[in-house]
Every structure is written in C-alpha cells, then in structure tokens.
Design a protein around this motif. Structure first.
Motif, PDB file in Angstrom:
ATOM      1  N   HIS A  35      -7.745   4.642  -1.822  1.00  0.00           N
ATOM      2  CA  HIS A  35      -6.449   4.098  -1.428  1.00  0.00           C
ATOM      3  C   HIS A  35      -6.071   4.550  -0.018  1.00  0.00           C
ATOM      4  CE1 HIS A  35      -2.064   4.125  -1.034  1.00  0.00           C
ATOM      5  NE2 HIS A  35      -2.203   2.909  -1.520  1.00  0.00           N
ATOM      6  N   ARG A  36      -6.317   5.821   0.294  1.00  0.00           N
ATOM      7  CA  ARG A  36      -6.017   6.312   1.646  1.00  0.00           C
ATOM      8  C   ARG A  36      -6.800   5.536   2.700  1.00  0.00           C
ATOM      9  NH1 ARG A  36      -6.162  11.289  -0.861  1.00  0.00           N
ATOM     10  NH2 ARG A  36      -8.263  11.710  -0.129  1.00  0.00           N
ATOM     11  N   ILE A  37      -8.067   5.277   2.414  1.00  0.00           N
ATOM     12  CA  ILE A  37      -8.905   4.529   3.359  1.00  0.00           C
ATOM     13  C   ILE A  37      -8.364   3.107   3.520  1.00  0.00           C
ATOM     14  CG2 ILE A  37     -11.191   3.505   3.713  1.00  0.00           C
ATOM     15  CD1 ILE A  37     -12.299   6.050   2.231  1.00  0.00           C
ATOM     16  N   ALA A  38      -8.092   2.434   2.399  1.00  0.00           N
ATOM     17  CA  ALA A  38      -7.597   1.058   2.446  1.00  0.00           C
ATOM     18  C   ALA A  38      -6.256   0.991   3.165  1.00  0.00           C
ATOM     19  CB  ALA A  38      -7.485   0.487   1.038  1.00  0.00           C
ATOM     20  N   SER A  39      -5.368   1.924   2.879  1.00  0.00           N
ATOM     21  CA  SER A  39      -4.052   1.945   3.493  1.00  0.00           C
ATOM     22  C   SER A  39      -4.157   2.148   5.005  1.00  0.00           C
ATOM     23  CB  SER A  39      -3.207   3.050   2.865  1.00  0.00           C
ATOM     24  OG  SER A  39      -1.912   3.034   3.371  1.00  0.00           O
ATOM     25  N   ARG A  40      -4.999   3.072   5.410  1.00  0.00           N
ATOM     26  CA  ARG A  40      -5.194   3.335   6.839  1.00  0.00           C
ATOM     27  C   ARG A  40      -5.727   2.084   7.545  1.00  0.00           C
ATOM     28  NH1 ARG A  40      -9.192   7.324   6.887  1.00  0.00           N
ATOM     29  NH2 ARG A  40     -10.711   5.669   7.007  1.00  0.00           N
ATOM     30  N   MET A  53       0.826  -1.206   0.000  1.00  0.00           N
ATOM     31  CA  MET A  53       0.000   0.000   0.000  1.00  0.00           C
ATOM     32  C   MET A  53       0.862   1.258   0.000  1.00  0.00           C
ATOM     33  SD  MET A  53      -3.032  -1.159  -0.222  1.00  0.00           S
ATOM     34  CE  MET A  53      -4.146   0.156   0.210  1.00  0.00           C
ATOM     35  N   LYS A  54       1.973   1.230   0.720  1.00  0.00           N
ATOM     36  CA  LYS A  54       2.885   2.378   0.738  1.00  0.00           C
ATOM     37  C   LYS A  54       3.522   2.590  -0.639  1.00  0.00           C
ATOM     38  CE  LYS A  54       3.972   2.395   5.681  1.00  0.00           C
ATOM     39  NZ  LYS A  54       2.698   1.864   6.076  1.00  0.00           N
ATOM     40  N   SER A  55       3.855   1.502  -1.325  1.00  0.00           N
ATOM     41  CA  SER A  55       4.411   1.615  -2.678  1.00  0.00           C
ATOM     42  C   SER A  55       3.389   2.211  -3.637  1.00  0.00           C
ATOM     43  CB  SER A  55       4.846   0.240  -3.196  1.00  0.00           C
ATOM     44  OG  SER A  55       5.897  -0.265  -2.421  1.00  0.00           O
ATOM     45  N   ILE A  56       2.154   1.749  -3.536  1.00  0.00           N
ATOM     46  CA  ILE A  56       1.087   2.289  -4.379  1.00  0.00           C
ATOM     47  C   ILE A  56       0.884   3.764  -4.076  1.00  0.00           C
ATOM     48  CG2 ILE A  56      -1.396   2.191  -4.862  1.00  0.00           C
ATOM     49  CD1 ILE A  56      -1.186  -0.871  -4.377  1.00  0.00           C
ATOM     50  N   ASN A  57       0.981   4.129  -2.803  1.00  0.00           N
ATOM     51  CA  ASN A  57       0.826   5.526  -2.408  1.00  0.00           C
ATOM     52  C   ASN A  57       1.843   6.409  -3.128  1.00  0.00           C
ATOM     53  OD1 ASN A  57      -0.342   7.654  -0.779  1.00  0.00           O
ATOM     54  ND2 ASN A  57       1.577   7.624   0.367  1.00  0.00           N
ATOM     55  N   GLY A  58       3.072   5.936  -3.237  1.00  0.00           N
ATOM     56  CA  GLY A  58       4.089   6.705  -3.947  1.00  0.00           C
ATOM     57  C   GLY A  58       3.717   6.934  -5.401  1.00  0.00           C
ATOM     58  N   ILE A  59       3.153   5.936  -6.036  1.00  0.00           N
ATOM     59  CA  ILE A  59       2.742   6.051  -7.439  1.00  0.00           C
ATOM     60  C   ILE A  59       1.561   7.003  -7.564  1.00  0.00           C
ATOM     61  CG2 ILE A  59       1.744   4.783  -9.387  1.00  0.00           C
ATOM     62  CD1 ILE A  59       3.380   2.333  -8.335  1.00  0.00           C
ATOM     63  N   VAL A  60       0.583   6.845  -6.680  1.00  0.00           N
ATOM     64  CA  VAL A  60      -0.621   7.687  -6.729  1.00  0.00           C
ATOM     65  C   VAL A  60      -0.257   9.153  -6.519  1.00  0.00           C
ATOM     66  CG1 VAL A  60      -2.797   8.185  -5.529  1.00  0.00           C
ATOM     67  CG2 VAL A  60      -2.215   5.831  -6.100  1.00  0.00           C
ATOM     68  N   ARG A  61       0.671   9.418  -5.611  1.00  0.00           N
ATOM     69  CA  ARG A  61       1.070  10.811  -5.338  1.00  0.00           C
ATOM     70  C   ARG A  61       1.777  11.464  -6.531  1.00  0.00           C
ATOM     71  NH1 ARG A  61       1.802  12.885   0.055  1.00  0.00           N
ATOM     72  NH2 ARG A  61       0.717  11.555   1.526  1.00  0.00           N
ATOM     73  N   GLU A  62       2.442  10.653  -7.343  1.00  0.00           N
ATOM     74  CA  GLU A  62       3.183  11.186  -8.487  1.00  0.00           C
ATOM     75  C   GLU A  62       2.297  11.449  -9.709  1.00  0.00           C
ATOM     76  OE1 GLU A  62       6.453  12.095  -8.649  1.00  0.00           O
ATOM     77  OE2 GLU A  62       6.467  11.734  -6.481  1.00  0.00           O
ATOM     78  N   MET A  63       1.075  10.943  -9.687  1.00  0.00           N
ATOM     79  CA  MET A  63       0.196  11.084 -10.847  1.00  0.00           C
ATOM     80  C   MET A  63      -0.295  12.523 -10.983  1.00  0.00           C
ATOM     81  SD  MET A  63      -1.940   7.541 -10.615  1.00  0.00           S
ATOM     82  CE  MET A  63      -2.450   7.545 -12.312  1.00  0.00           C
ATOM     83  N   ASP A  64      -0.536  12.902 -12.209  1.00  0.00           N
ATOM     84  CA  ASP A  64      -1.047  14.236 -12.502  1.00  0.00           C
ATOM     85  C   ASP A  64      -2.577  14.182 -12.469  1.00  0.00           C
ATOM     86  OD1 ASP A  64      -1.389  16.830 -13.259  1.00  0.00           O
ATOM     87  OD2 ASP A  64      -0.528  16.612 -15.257  1.00  0.00           O
ATOM     88  N   TYR A  65      -3.163  14.913 -11.547  1.00  0.00           N
ATOM     89  CA  TYR A  65      -4.616  14.885 -11.355  1.00  0.00           C
ATOM     90  C   TYR A  65      -5.338  15.947 -12.190  1.00  0.00           C
ATOM     91  CZ  TYR A  65      -4.020  11.713  -7.431  1.00  0.00           C
ATOM     92  OH  TYR A  65      -3.727  10.625  -6.663  1.00  0.00           O
TER      93      TYR A  65
END
Length: 75
Positions: free
Chosen positions: A53-58, A23-35
C-alpha cells in the motif's frame, strides 16, 4: 464500430487526485489494524499489505503530481 466518448485531459488528472484520496483513506484503516496475533507473533501478511500500500500510494501521488499539467483548459 462505436466510438468511445473523448475524455477531457483534466478528468484524468482529477481521477488521479480521487485515487490519491482513496489511498489516504485506506492508509488510515491500515494504520489502525493490529499487526500482532494474540500469541504475540506478527501477522506477516498485514506487513506485506501495508508495504504494498505504501508503494502504491507513493506512486499514485507521484503520478498525480506529474499529471498536473493536464489540469488546463482545452485549446
């Protein structure tokens, strides 16, 4: 009827920790995406994915913490 091999309780805990790392790895990818699209509008679907993703990660982190008692030698 075949019997499934018994799962060690500590294996469950370590699998949860691995899920947390994923989940932390996915978070890094999600944060880098252009919204934002080229026209300047938000990509609402990505906002939704990021929120889910934030909910699932938490929750994975919370469950991992609660399951720490499983990381003990078998009695």
């Amino acid at each position: 009827m075949t019997r499934e091999p018994e799962t060690d309780r500590s294996d469950i805990y370590y699998q949860l920790l691995e899920l947390s790392m994923l989940m932390k790895s996915i978070n890094g990818i999600v944060r880098e995406m252009d919204y934002v699209r080229q026209d300047g509008s938000r990509i609402e679907e990505l906002d939704c994915v990021a929120a889910l993703h934030r909910i699932a990660s938490r929750e994975v982190d919370r469950i991992s913490e609660l399951a720490s008692f499983l990381d003990r030698p078998r009695e």
